[in-house]
Design a protein around this motif. Structure first.
Motif, PDB file in Angstrom:
ATOM      1  N   SER A 118      11.247  80.793  37.841  1.00  8.45           N
ATOM      2  CA  SER A 118      12.178  79.746  37.420  1.00  8.45           C
ATOM      3  C   SER A 118      13.596  79.976  37.736  1.00  8.45           C
ATOM      4  O   SER A 118      14.391  79.450  38.603  1.00  8.45           O
ATOM      5  N   ASP A 148       8.148  74.502  43.275  1.00  9.38           N
ATOM      6  CA  ASP A 148       8.049  75.282  42.189  1.00  9.38           C
ATOM      7  C   ASP A 148       6.740  74.583  41.425  1.00  9.38           C
ATOM      8  O   ASP A 148       6.609  73.753  41.393  1.00  9.38           O
ATOM      9  N   SER A 192       6.345  79.163  44.141  1.00  7.97           N
ATOM     10  CA  SER A 192       6.056  79.633  43.027  1.00  7.97           C
ATOM     11  C   SER A 192       4.658  79.109  42.560  1.00  7.97           C
ATOM     12  O   SER A 192       4.569  77.946  42.411  1.00  7.97           O
TER      13      SER A 192
END
Ligand SMILES: Nc1ncnc2c1ncn2[C@@H]1O[C@H](COP(=O)(O)OP(=O)(O)OP(=O)(O)O)[C@@H](O)[C@H]1O
Length: 307
Positions: free
Chosen positions: A44, A160, A190
């Motif tokens: 992050s 994300d 991610s």
């Protein structure tokens, strides 16, 4: 031509502790690139810096050749971002929300309507255009989140953990959509779910302890999964001590009275030696297979290499 994303010697420190150190990334092609790492690895932090949500302590980020420090607005024009929690307004309709997102992205007034329509079409939400976001399922809310990320046609989209919290059917649909989006954009995704990265990504960047421990194609990652053991089944399975006399066999682990795992060092041509020795000794070999280490094992191996 400039790289779609170039990150040079990126480091970030929160208070006294470094969260990431010396991250270098260069991506030149569209498609899905996975950013993989366990909780707290630094994914992050890296994504927030690339997106301009966080200013790095050291290093540079170039998005489509634009220096994020020198021209943050220009770099953001080339970026779409879907954070872990989609930034949605529940009391807006899909159309109202995307119109607002288009305004925030400085899309010319005259082009907003068509940009909203195109984003809805690409993400398959046109039929929900006038529905309130609070009345959408999790999967459709995620689609709205992706629509706001691509509304200004950025070169790169950052997602994300985009399938987090979705049910299995929604996960399948979301992955299909991500693949489609990746035809037109570089998608940096991610995840800490290896199977997801393996299904979706062309390349993997793996971060552990704030540093890159692996960056290569998915094929290279999979071939990193070296053969570890050999499974054999024999009608007349000899004693472990006898099997261990075969040069290269380091350990024998029984599975059943006539099968076992053989641990070995050196080359996998050892299977030929095992077959030959079995014939010479009449062990009645009926099955032999190389067993590759699982992706999870590779993940652990790479993580531990940093500890
Ligand atoms: N605002 C903050 N202040 C201090 N330390 C932070 C802050 N945000 C993150 N960290 C620390 O920085 C390190 C990297 O965190 P980061 O959130 O980037 O990891 P991550 O890979 O995204 O993890 P997750 O998958 O859990 O979100 C961790 O040790 C974390 O505790």
């Amino acid at each position: 031509m400039s790289a779609l994303l170039k990150v040079e010697n990126l480091s970030h420190r929160y208070a006294t502790a470094w969260a990431i150190r010396d991250i270098n990334i260069e991506i030149n092609q569209k498609g899905v690139v996975g950013l993989l790492g366990s909780n707290g690895a630094g994914k992050s932090t890296t994504m927030n810096i690339i997106c301009g949500v966080l200013n790095q302590t050291e290093g540079e980020v170039y998005v489509n050749g634009i220096d994020k420090r020198k021209d943050p607005r220009g770099a953001k024009r080339e970026l779409g971002f879907l954070p872990q929690t989609p930034p949605l307004y529940a009391d807006f309709t899909v159309n109202e929300y995307l119109t607002y997102a288009a305004t925030l992205r400085f899309i010319e007034r005259i082009k907003i309507k068509s940009a909203v329509e195109e984003a809805m079409e690409k993400t398959g939400i046109t039929h929900f255009s006038s529905r309130l976001i609070k009345n959408l399922s999790g999967g459709y809310r995620q689609r709205v989140g992706i629509a706001q990320a691509i509304i200004h046609k950025p070169g790169m989209v950052i997602l994300d953990e985009p399938t987090n919290g979705l049910d299995p059917n929604q996960v399948i649909e979301a992955r299909k959509l991500i693949r489609e989006i990746a035809n037109d954009h570089l998608v940096l995704l991610s995840s800490h779910v290896l199977s997801e990265i393996n299904l979706l990504c062309r390349e993997i960047i793996m971060i552990e302890g704030g540093r890159i421990v692996f960056a290569d194609s998915i094929d290279a990652f999979n071939s990193y999964a070296q053969p570890q053991t050999i499974f054999v089944k024999m009608d007349n399975l000899p004693a472990a001590s006898e099997l261990q006399r075969i040069p290269g066999i380091t350990k024998v682990e029984a599975v059943s009275p006539n099968s076992c795992h053989l641990y070995f060092s050196g080359s996998s041509t050892i299977t030929q030696t095992i077959i030959r020795t079995s014939i010479e000794n009449n062990w009645g070999l009926s099955e032999i297979s190389l067993e590759k280490s699982l992706l999870d094992d590779v993940f652990k191996q790479l993580s531990h290499s940093q500890q």
